[in-house]
Design an enzyme around this catalytic site. Sequence first.
Site, PDB file in Angstrom:
ATOM      1  N   SER A 119      64.374  90.925  27.444  1.00 22.85           N
ATOM      2  CA  SER A 119      64.755  90.736  28.609  1.00 22.85           C
ATOM      3  C   SER A 119      65.328  91.603  29.457  1.00 22.85           C
ATOM      4  O   SER A 119      65.861  91.667  30.658  1.00 22.85           O
ATOM      5  CB  SER A 119      65.791  89.309  28.715  1.00 22.85           C
ATOM      6  OG  SER A 119      66.512  89.249  27.460  1.00 22.85           O
ATOM      7  N   HIS A 140      57.495  89.179  29.325  1.00 20.78           N
ATOM      8  CA  HIS A 140      58.668  88.302  29.439  1.00 20.78           C
ATOM      9  C   HIS A 140      58.502  86.999  29.882  1.00 20.78           C
ATOM     10  O   HIS A 140      58.425  86.684  31.092  1.00 20.78           O
ATOM     11  CB  HIS A 140      59.739  89.102  30.196  1.00 20.78           C
ATOM     12  CG  HIS A 140      61.175  88.732  30.147  1.00 20.78           C
ATOM     13  ND1 HIS A 140      61.831  88.821  31.342  1.00 20.78           N
ATOM     14  CD2 HIS A 140      61.680  88.112  29.430  1.00 20.78           C
ATOM     15  CE1 HIS A 140      63.040  87.999  31.222  1.00 20.78           C
ATOM     16  NE2 HIS A 140      63.040  87.797  30.054  1.00 20.78           N
ATOM     17  N   GLU A 152      57.124  87.865  33.478  1.00 20.37           N
ATOM     18  CA  GLU A 152      57.291  88.850  33.945  1.00 20.37           C
ATOM     19  C   GLU A 152      56.493  90.103  33.153  1.00 20.37           C
ATOM     20  O   GLU A 152      56.599  89.967  31.668  1.00 20.37           O
ATOM     21  CB  GLU A 152      58.602  89.692  34.048  1.00 20.37           C
ATOM     22  CG  GLU A 152      59.302  89.085  35.092  1.00 20.37           C
ATOM     23  CD  GLU A 152      60.734  89.810  35.154  1.00 20.37           C
ATOM     24  OE1 GLU A 152      61.148  90.611  36.136  1.00 20.37           O
ATOM     25  OE2 GLU A 152      61.411  89.726  34.103  1.00 20.37           O
ATOM     26  N   ASN A 190      66.232  89.252  35.642  1.00 23.32           N
ATOM     27  CA  ASN A 190      67.623  89.331  34.986  1.00 23.32           C
ATOM     28  C   ASN A 190      68.338  90.336  35.939  1.00 23.32           C
ATOM     29  O   ASN A 190      69.740  90.285  35.713  1.00 23.32           O
ATOM     30  CB  ASN A 190      67.354  89.771  33.640  1.00 23.32           C
ATOM     31  CG  ASN A 190      67.213  88.469  32.489  1.00 23.32           C
ATOM     32  OD1 ASN A 190      67.726  87.555  32.995  1.00 23.32           O
ATOM     33  ND2 ASN A 190      66.442  88.638  31.783  1.00 23.32           N
TER      34      ASN A 190
HETATM   35  N1  CAA Z   1      59.252  71.616  26.447  1.00 20.34           N
HETATM   36  C1  CAA Z   1      58.469  70.924  27.231  1.00 20.34           C
HETATM   37  N2  CAA Z   1      58.857  70.344  28.109  1.00 20.34           N
HETATM   38  C2  CAA Z   1      60.265  70.491  28.787  1.00 20.34           C
HETATM   39  C3  CAA Z   1      60.961  71.152  27.956  1.00 20.34           C
HETATM   40  C4  CAA Z   1      60.571  71.833  26.974  1.00 20.34           C
HETATM   41  N3  CAA Z   1      61.526  72.955  26.126  1.00 20.34           N
HETATM   42  N4  CAA Z   1      62.209  71.107  28.620  1.00 20.34           N
HETATM   43  C5  CAA Z   1      62.038  70.236  29.653  1.00 20.34           C
HETATM   44  N5  CAA Z   1      60.682  69.998  29.949  1.00 20.34           N
HETATM   45  C6  CAA Z   1      59.879  69.116  30.785  1.00 20.34           C
HETATM   46  C7  CAA Z   1      60.311  67.580  30.779  1.00 20.34           C
HETATM   47  O1  CAA Z   1      59.706  66.851  29.923  1.00 20.34           O
HETATM   48  C8  CAA Z   1      60.518  67.294  32.210  1.00 20.34           C
HETATM   49  O2  CAA Z   1      58.925  66.880  32.563  1.00 20.34           O
HETATM   50  P1  CAA Z   1      58.529  65.979  33.664  1.00 20.34           P
HETATM   51  O3  CAA Z   1      58.638  66.874  34.846  1.00 20.34           O
HETATM   52  O4  CAA Z   1      57.054  65.667  33.502  1.00 20.34           O
HETATM   53  O5  CAA Z   1      59.097  64.681  33.568  1.00 20.34           O
HETATM   54  C9  CAA Z   1      60.578  68.555  33.038  1.00 20.34           C
HETATM   55  O6  CAA Z   1      60.512  69.584  32.280  1.00 20.34           O
HETATM   56  C10 CAA Z   1      62.184  68.672  33.569  1.00 20.34           C
HETATM   57  O7  CAA Z   1      62.866  68.268  32.482  1.00 20.34           O
HETATM   58  P2  CAA Z   1      63.980  67.072  32.650  1.00 20.34           P
HETATM   59  O8  CAA Z   1      63.818  66.050  33.407  1.00 20.34           O
HETATM   60  O9  CAA Z   1      64.470  66.955  31.025  1.00 20.34           O
HETATM   61  O10 CAA Z   1      65.356  68.017  32.984  1.00 20.34           O
HETATM   62  P3  CAA Z   1      65.540  68.488  34.447  1.00 20.34           P
HETATM   63  O11 CAA Z   1      64.809  67.963  35.587  1.00 20.34           O
HETATM   64  O12 CAA Z   1      66.810  69.017  34.631  1.00 20.34           O
HETATM   65  O13 CAA Z   1      64.902  70.126  34.178  1.00 20.34           O
HETATM   66  C11 CAA Z   1      64.962  72.241  33.408  1.00 20.34           C
HETATM   67  C12 CAA Z   1      65.339  70.813  33.105  1.00 20.34           C
HETATM   68  C13 CAA Z   1      63.435  72.402  33.631  1.00 20.34           C
HETATM   69  C14 CAA Z   1      65.498  73.236  32.272  1.00 20.34           C
HETATM   70  C15 CAA Z   1      65.870  72.509  34.896  1.00 20.34           C
HETATM   71  O14 CAA Z   1      67.277  72.343  34.525  1.00 20.34           O
HETATM   72  C16 CAA Z   1      65.782  74.253  35.250  1.00 20.34           C
HETATM   73  O15 CAA Z   1      64.793  74.579  35.746  1.00 20.34           O
HETATM   74  N6  CAA Z   1      66.709  74.951  35.054  1.00 20.34           N
HETATM   75  C17 CAA Z   1      66.902  76.285  35.353  1.00 20.34           C
HETATM   76  C18 CAA Z   1      65.905  77.103  33.975  1.00 20.34           C
HETATM   77  C19 CAA Z   1      66.368  78.641  34.333  1.00 20.34           C
HETATM   78  O16 CAA Z   1      66.701  79.150  35.230  1.00 20.34           O
HETATM   79  N7  CAA Z   1      65.373  79.252  33.440  1.00 20.34           N
HETATM   80  C20 CAA Z   1      65.313  80.637  33.523  1.00 20.34           C
HETATM   81  C21 CAA Z   1      66.407  81.320  32.456  1.00 20.34           C
HETATM   82  S1  CAA Z   1      66.386  83.105  32.714  1.00 20.34           S
HETATM   83  C22 CAA Z   1      65.443  83.362  31.347  1.00 20.34           C
HETATM   84  O17 CAA Z   1      64.843  82.679  30.731  1.00 20.34           O
HETATM   85  C23 CAA Z   1      65.379  84.941  31.528  1.00 20.34           C
HETATM   86  C24 CAA Z   1      65.918  85.653  30.465  1.00 20.34           C
HETATM   87  O18 CAA Z   1      65.373  86.521  30.029  1.00 20.34           O
HETATM   88  C25 CAA Z   1      67.312  85.113  30.102  1.00 20.34           C
END
Ligand code: CAA
Length: 291
Positions: A119, A140, A152, A190
């Site tokens: 990352s 990424h 990415e 990031n």
């Molecule tokens: N695998 C498969 N499906 C998943 C899943 C997983 N691990 N986690 C969630 N889902 C699915 C759910 O089944 C749900 O599907 P539907 O739309 O069909 O119902 C959908 O995703 C939404 O999940 P939830 O209803 O359980 O929960 P939510 O609406 O609160 O969403 C989330 C959860 C998608 C994680 C949302 O909170 C979100 O987008 N959060 C921000 C995530 C983010 O910013 N990620 C980037 C982090 S930075 C990074 O990764 C880079 C790095 O290098 C650090």
Amino acid sequence: MDVKSVGVIGAGQMGNGIAHVMALAGYDVVLNDISQEALDAALETIKGNMARQVSRGKISENDMQAALSRIKTTLNLPDIGKTDLVIEAATEREAIKQAIFEDLQPHLLPHTILTSNTSSISITRLASRTDRPERFMGFHFMNPVPVMQLVELIRGIATDEETFATCKAVVDRLGKTAASAEDFPAFIVNRILMPMINEAVYTLYEGVGSVQSIDQSMKLGANHPMGPLELADFIGLDTCLAIMNVLHDGLADTKYRPCPLLTKYVEAGWLGRKTDRGFYDYRGEVPVPTR
Ligand code: CAA
């Protein structure tokens, strides 16, 4: 080049997500880790996440079974060398990643493309220690991998066009969107996201708001799906700190200094969801703020 098989190194939260999406897209996947427990846990997580996709009608039961049958696990790193595309998703520490590429190198096929899911670490520097900097790049994914649309793609200084085009075609086949980023500390997502999270920790450290008010403010006031402290716990506080250190060292600007409170949480071993405690305590029924 036509990629048929993908080797994934590291069965943690990113590695299991990468194996999941690759297998669903039809690639043969070899998933490697140094711990059998981690491999077993990864397969359980993949099954659980695919079952959730079946229950929501996103994929069929047949898709799930076919994908699971395409995933092989191994404790033996050389098995990864026989794949067309390697994605390293081990711990975010440069020395560990370098040692893995060094151990893997004698077992690689000549055409194998090497990539890292890092990352923040320099792709050019990682590539320079391998025998194929022209076939090396950053790949990424975002967490959770099955849900997030973006990948990415980061070219090192020596990455050739065929390697980029091959990786871009893989991202297309996953049904995801590729963003091309230059090889500078923490790339695009990031570079922007982590200073925001770090600033949220400063906001907590200085007493401007509580964990709850900071997260609520950004969710309701800026329409973020998760508050920044909740998101930090989700990513892992050790990873957040490692990325801030890469930004601070690599760009030599004090605006990237990690908040001392973030360092303190990491020193305590409170790394977020993966250790059941971070800015929230996850050991009970509902997460409880720790400050
Ligand atoms: N695998 C498969 N499906 C998943 C899943 C997983 N691990 N986690 C969630 N889902 C699915 C759910 O089944 C749900 O599907 P539907 O739309 O069909 O119902 C959908 O995703 C939404 O999940 P939830 O209803 O359980 O929960 P939510 O609406 O609160 O969403 C989330 C959860 C998608 C994680 C949302 O909170 C979100 O987008 N959060 C921000 C995530 C983010 O910013 N990620 C980037 C982090 S930075 C990074 O990764 C880079 C790095 O290098 C650090």
